[in-house]
Design a protein around this motif. Structure first.
Motif, PDB file in Angstrom:
ATOM      1  N   GLU A  53       0.833  -1.210   0.000  1.00  0.00           N
ATOM      2  CA  GLU A  53       0.000   0.000   0.000  1.00  0.00           C
ATOM      3  C   GLU A  53       0.867   1.259   0.000  1.00  0.00           C
ATOM      4  N   ILE A  54       2.032   1.198   0.639  1.00  0.00           N
ATOM      5  CA  ILE A  54       2.930   2.351   0.636  1.00  0.00           C
ATOM      6  C   ILE A  54       3.547   2.544  -0.746  1.00  0.00           C
ATOM      7  N   LEU A  55       3.911   1.462  -1.426  1.00  0.00           N
ATOM      8  CA  LEU A  55       4.440   1.577  -2.789  1.00  0.00           C
ATOM      9  C   LEU A  55       3.415   2.239  -3.696  1.00  0.00           C
ATOM     10  N   VAL A  56       2.163   1.810  -3.608  1.00  0.00           N
ATOM     11  CA  VAL A  56       1.103   2.397  -4.447  1.00  0.00           C
ATOM     12  C   VAL A  56       0.960   3.891  -4.157  1.00  0.00           C
ATOM     13  N   GLU A 148       4.033  17.112  -4.450  1.00  0.00           N
ATOM     14  CA  GLU A 148       3.848  15.780  -3.863  1.00  0.00           C
ATOM     15  C   GLU A 148       2.919  15.817  -2.659  1.00  0.00           C
ATOM     16  N   GLU A 149       3.006  16.885  -1.885  1.00  0.00           N
ATOM     17  CA  GLU A 149       2.119  17.008  -0.720  1.00  0.00           C
ATOM     18  C   GLU A 149       0.658  17.084  -1.150  1.00  0.00           C
ATOM     19  N   ALA A 150       0.410  17.683  -2.317  1.00  0.00           N
ATOM     20  CA  ALA A 150      -0.969  17.870  -2.793  1.00  0.00           C
ATOM     21  C   ALA A 150      -1.393  16.810  -3.806  1.00  0.00           C
ATOM     22  N   ALA A 151      -0.576  15.792  -4.011  1.00  0.00           N
ATOM     23  CA  ALA A 151      -0.844  14.796  -5.060  1.00  0.00           C
ATOM     24  C   ALA A 151      -1.715  13.651  -4.545  1.00  0.00           C
ATOM     25  N   PRO A 152      -2.411  12.978  -5.454  1.00  0.00           N
ATOM     26  CA  PRO A 152      -3.212  11.806  -5.074  1.00  0.00           C
ATOM     27  C   PRO A 152      -2.339  10.693  -4.498  1.00  0.00           C
ATOM     28  N   THR A 153      -2.925   9.892  -3.624  1.00  0.00           N
ATOM     29  CA  THR A 153      -2.211   8.762  -3.025  1.00  0.00           C
ATOM     30  C   THR A 153      -2.681   7.430  -3.601  1.00  0.00           C
ATOM     31  N   ARG A 154      -3.501   7.491  -4.621  1.00  0.00           N
ATOM     32  CA  ARG A 154      -3.988   6.295  -5.307  1.00  0.00           C
ATOM     33  C   ARG A 154      -3.812   6.513  -6.808  1.00  0.00           C
ATOM     34  N   LEU A 190       6.739   6.495   2.725  1.00  0.00           N
ATOM     35  CA  LEU A 190       7.852   5.543   2.665  1.00  0.00           C
ATOM     36  C   LEU A 190       8.478   5.329   4.046  1.00  0.00           C
ATOM     37  N   SER A 191       8.411   6.339   4.886  1.00  0.00           N
ATOM     38  CA  SER A 191       8.978   6.207   6.233  1.00  0.00           C
ATOM     39  C   SER A 191       8.182   5.232   7.105  1.00  0.00           C
ATOM     40  N   GLU A 192       6.982   4.845   6.671  1.00  0.00           N
ATOM     41  CA  GLU A 192       6.147   3.934   7.454  1.00  0.00           C
ATOM     42  C   GLU A 192       6.378   2.462   7.122  1.00  0.00           C
ATOM     43  N   VAL A 193       7.266   2.174   6.184  1.00  0.00           N
ATOM     44  CA  VAL A 193       7.541   0.778   5.851  1.00  0.00           C
ATOM     45  C   VAL A 193       8.224   0.131   7.051  1.00  0.00           C
TER      46      VAL A 193
END
Length: 199
Positions: A53-56, A148-154, A190-193
């Protein structure tokens, strides 16, 4: 050159340098982190927690930010960049399609598409570095981070991926994505992996 950017604030003297990291350094770091995570997910053995899910999420944000900041700057700075940028956009669309409903069977294909993306974009970034000033590269790096802060996460392969429409549509789509992430507790950074537990 130059890359068209709004005017700089008044300089306090010779040698003014905006704060931040150049777009080339930011892109290189992100590419390395994304490739590393994709390889870890493809290799046999326990996957890192939340890795898929983090990669996506991270890759969706990364591609959107490149399409908003990096690729338009390359098009403007390099006279013959239209076809290479179009090729990158086509590869990005294929990568976004592959990310939808990502499962173990599609991970090797995503890793291959990501590798092709990195190769193509890195070549264009090297050419941009030769054409732009360090100041412009830093300012572009700052814009990339904001995008990147304002970009979609899906992954949303059906929305526009070139200016001006991507700059209008993507932040609106991102709000919905981030709301869904908050409600479901989805990991997106990515820091949550997390490393898999040792056995």
């Amino acid at each position: 050159m130059s890359v068209h950017l709004p005017p700089l604030p008044p300089s306090t003297g010779d040698g003014y340098q905006p704060a931040g990291q150049s777009i080339a350094a930011t892109i290189a770091e992100e590419h390395q982190e994304l490739l590393s995570l994709a390889r870890r997910l493809v290799e046999p053995g326990p996957d890192p927690a939340h890795g898929r899910e983090i990669l996506v999420a991270a890759l969706s944000r990364h591609l959107a930010a490149e399409e908003q900041c990096l690729l338009p700057a390359i098009r403007q700075a390099l006279a013959d960049a239209d076809q290479p940028v179009a090729d990158v956009l086509a590869g990005d669309a294929a990568l976004l399609m592959a990310l939808r409903g990502l499962d173990d069977a599609r991970l090797p294909m995503v890793a291959d598409l990501l590798g092709a993306h990195v190769t193509a974009v890195d070549a264009l970034v090297q050419r941009l570095c030769a054409a732009a000033t360090e100041e412009e590269l830093i300012r572009l790096g700052n814009r990339l981070e904001i995008a990147e802060e304002a970009a979609p996460t899906r992954p949303h392969p059906g929305i526009p991926h070139t200016p001006p429409w991507n700059r209008i549509v993507e932040p609106a789509v991102a709000l919905v994505d981030k709301f869904r992430d908050a409600v479901t507790g989805r990991h997106t950074q990515l820091s949550e992996v997390a490393e898999p537990p040792q056995r």
